[in-house]
Design a protein around this motif. Structure first.
Motif, short mmCIF file in Angstrom:
data_model
loop_
_atom_site.label_atom_id
_atom_site.label_comp_id
_atom_site.label_asym_id
_atom_site.label_seq_id
_atom_site.Cartn_x
_atom_site.Cartn_y
_atom_site.Cartn_z
N ARG A 4 0.99 -1.24 -0.02
CA ARG A 4 -0.03 -0.03 0.05
C ARG A 4 0.86 1.19 -0.19
O ARG A 4 1.62 1.37 0.88
CB ARG A 4 -0.97 0.04 1.13
CG ARG A 4 -2.01 1.15 1.11
CD ARG A 4 -2.98 1.02 2.29
NE ARG A 4 -3.87 -0.03 2.31
CZ ARG A 4 -3.73 -1.27 2.83
NH1 ARG A 4 -2.89 -1.06 3.97
NH2 ARG A 4 -4.66 -2.14 2.78
N GLY A 5 0.55 2.30 -0.94
CA GLY A 5 1.21 3.61 -1.20
C GLY A 5 2.49 3.15 -1.89
O GLY A 5 2.95 4.19 -2.53
N ARG A 6 2.82 2.12 -2.43
CA ARG A 6 4.04 1.93 -3.62
C ARG A 6 3.31 1.12 -4.84
O ARG A 6 3.85 1.46 -5.89
CB ARG A 6 4.92 0.78 -2.88
CG ARG A 6 5.53 1.45 -1.70
CD ARG A 6 6.97 0.32 -1.20
NE ARG A 6 6.50 -0.98 -1.06
CZ ARG A 6 6.79 -2.03 -1.78
NH1 ARG A 6 7.83 -1.96 -2.64
NH2 ARG A 6 6.45 -3.35 -1.31
N PHE A 7 2.33 0.47 -4.59
CA PHE A 7 1.55 -0.12 -5.95
C PHE A 7 0.28 0.56 -6.19
O PHE A 7 -0.46 0.83 -4.90
CB PHE A 7 1.56 -1.60 -5.64
CG PHE A 7 2.71 -2.52 -5.44
CD1 PHE A 7 4.15 -1.90 -5.34
CD2 PHE A 7 2.61 -3.86 -5.52
CE1 PHE A 7 5.19 -2.63 -5.39
CE2 PHE A 7 3.80 -4.53 -5.52
CZ PHE A 7 5.30 -4.17 -5.39
N THR A 8 -0.20 0.62 -7.26
CA THR A 8 -1.33 0.92 -7.68
C THR A 8 -2.08 -0.01 -8.81
O THR A 8 -1.38 -0.27 -9.91
CB THR A 8 -1.33 2.53 -8.26
OG1 THR A 8 -0.69 3.39 -7.30
CG2 THR A 8 -2.85 2.87 -8.61
N ILE A 9 -3.24 -0.52 -8.47
CA ILE A 9 -3.95 -1.36 -9.19
C ILE A 9 -5.32 -0.53 -10.09
O ILE A 9 -5.64 0.58 -9.33
CB ILE A 9 -4.56 -2.54 -8.79
CG1 ILE A 9 -5.22 -3.61 -9.50
CG2 ILE A 9 -5.60 -1.89 -7.50
CD1 ILE A 9 -5.56 -4.77 -8.90
N SER A 10 -5.03 -0.63 -11.37
CA SER A 10 -6.05 -0.03 -12.07
C SER A 10 -6.50 -0.76 -13.19
O SER A 10 -6.21 -2.04 -13.29
CB SER A 10 -5.42 1.37 -12.65
OG SER A 10 -4.28 0.76 -13.56
N ARG A 11 -7.74 -0.38 -13.84
CA ARG A 11 -8.30 -1.09 -15.06
C ARG A 11 -8.62 -0.17 -16.17
O ARG A 11 -9.12 0.74 -15.70
CB ARG A 11 -9.50 -1.95 -14.49
CG ARG A 11 -10.63 -1.19 -14.12
CD ARG A 11 -11.45 -2.27 -13.06
NE ARG A 11 -12.15 -3.47 -13.99
CZ ARG A 11 -12.56 -4.12 -13.59
NH1 ARG A 11 -12.70 -4.51 -12.48
NH2 ARG A 11 -12.97 -5.43 -14.19
N ASP A 12 -8.67 -0.89 -17.38
CA ASP A 12 -9.26 0.06 -18.46
C ASP A 12 -10.24 -1.02 -19.10
O ASP A 12 -9.62 -1.94 -19.84
CB ASP A 12 -7.97 0.32 -19.35
CG ASP A 12 -8.49 1.01 -20.68
OD1 ASP A 12 -9.37 0.91 -20.99
OD2 ASP A 12 -7.73 1.88 -21.18
N ASN A 13 -11.65 -0.82 -18.96
CA ASN A 13 -12.30 -1.68 -19.13
C ASN A 13 -12.78 -1.68 -20.83
O ASN A 13 -12.83 -2.74 -21.26
CB ASN A 13 -13.75 -1.30 -18.71
CG ASN A 13 -13.97 -1.41 -17.10
OD1 ASN A 13 -13.22 -2.44 -16.85
ND2 ASN A 13 -14.86 -0.64 -16.30
N ALA A 14 -12.35 -0.62 -21.48
CA ALA A 14 -12.38 -0.58 -22.99
C ALA A 14 -11.25 -1.61 -23.34
O ALA A 14 -11.35 -2.03 -24.46
CB ALA A 14 -12.22 0.88 -23.43
N LYS A 15 -10.28 -1.60 -22.88
CA LYS A 15 -9.00 -2.51 -23.23
C LYS A 15 -9.27 -3.93 -22.40
O LYS A 15 -8.41 -4.71 -22.93
CB LYS A 15 -7.72 -1.86 -23.13
CG LYS A 15 -7.55 -0.54 -23.83
CD LYS A 15 -6.24 -0.24 -23.55
CE LYS A 15 -5.85 1.10 -24.56
NZ LYS A 15 -4.50 1.69 -24.33
N ALA A 16 -9.95 -4.12 -21.67
CA ALA A 16 -10.21 -5.42 -20.94
C ALA A 16 -8.90 -5.75 -20.31
O ALA A 16 -8.31 -6.76 -20.57
CB ALA A 16 -10.60 -6.56 -21.96
N THR A 17 -8.33 -4.97 -19.91
CA THR A 17 -6.99 -5.02 -19.14
C THR A 17 -6.81 -4.29 -17.78
O THR A 17 -7.36 -3.23 -17.45
CB THR A 17 -5.99 -4.19 -20.07
OG1 THR A 17 -6.04 -4.89 -21.21
CG2 THR A 17 -4.46 -4.31 -19.65
#
Length: 124
Positions: A63-76
């Motif tokens: 926490r504070g070092r890693f960031t999870i994200s998503r791009d639904n248009a790219k399904a990634t």
């Protein structure tokens, strides 16, 4: 459902990497996605998860070092990793739940589909 992870590599302590996981075989936006890792000689451990509403959950050590994200248009789904430490060295796996609009979970048994893993090595 197929999950294809990529982006691993060798980096020095303090460096950064971004992992990607491309999903195919079904719709993407309604499903929880997670990242896990497995260090040599250890079991698979939770890293981060992101829900269908883009809520996130991290294990304390990242926490504070890693960031999870998503791009639904790219399904990634992505895992941006900063300030990497030698103890982050592991094979990283992305995973997805089978149930639509599920809850964020740090438990590997909550995930039904897994990618093939990508190696991250942090040198000291």
């Amino acid at each position: 459902v197929q999950l294809q992870a990529s982006g691993g590599g060798l980096v020095q302590t303090g460096g950064s990497l971004t992992l990607s996981c491309a999903a195919s075989g079904r719709s993407f936006s309604d499903y929880v996605m997670g990242w896990f890792r497995q260090a040599p000689g250890k079991g698979r451990a939770f890293v981060a998860a992101i829900g269908w509403s883009r809520n996130t959950y991290y294990t304390d050590s990242v926490r504070g070092r890693f960031t999870i994200s998503r791009d639904n248009a790219k399904a990634t789904v992505y895992l941006q990793m900063n300030s990497l430490k030698p103890e982050d060295t592991a094979v990283y796996y992305c995973a997805s739940q089978r149930t639509r609009m599920g809850d964020l979970s740090p438990v590997s048994q909550s995930y039904d589909y897994w990618g093939q893993g990508t190696q991250v090595t942090v040198s000291s």
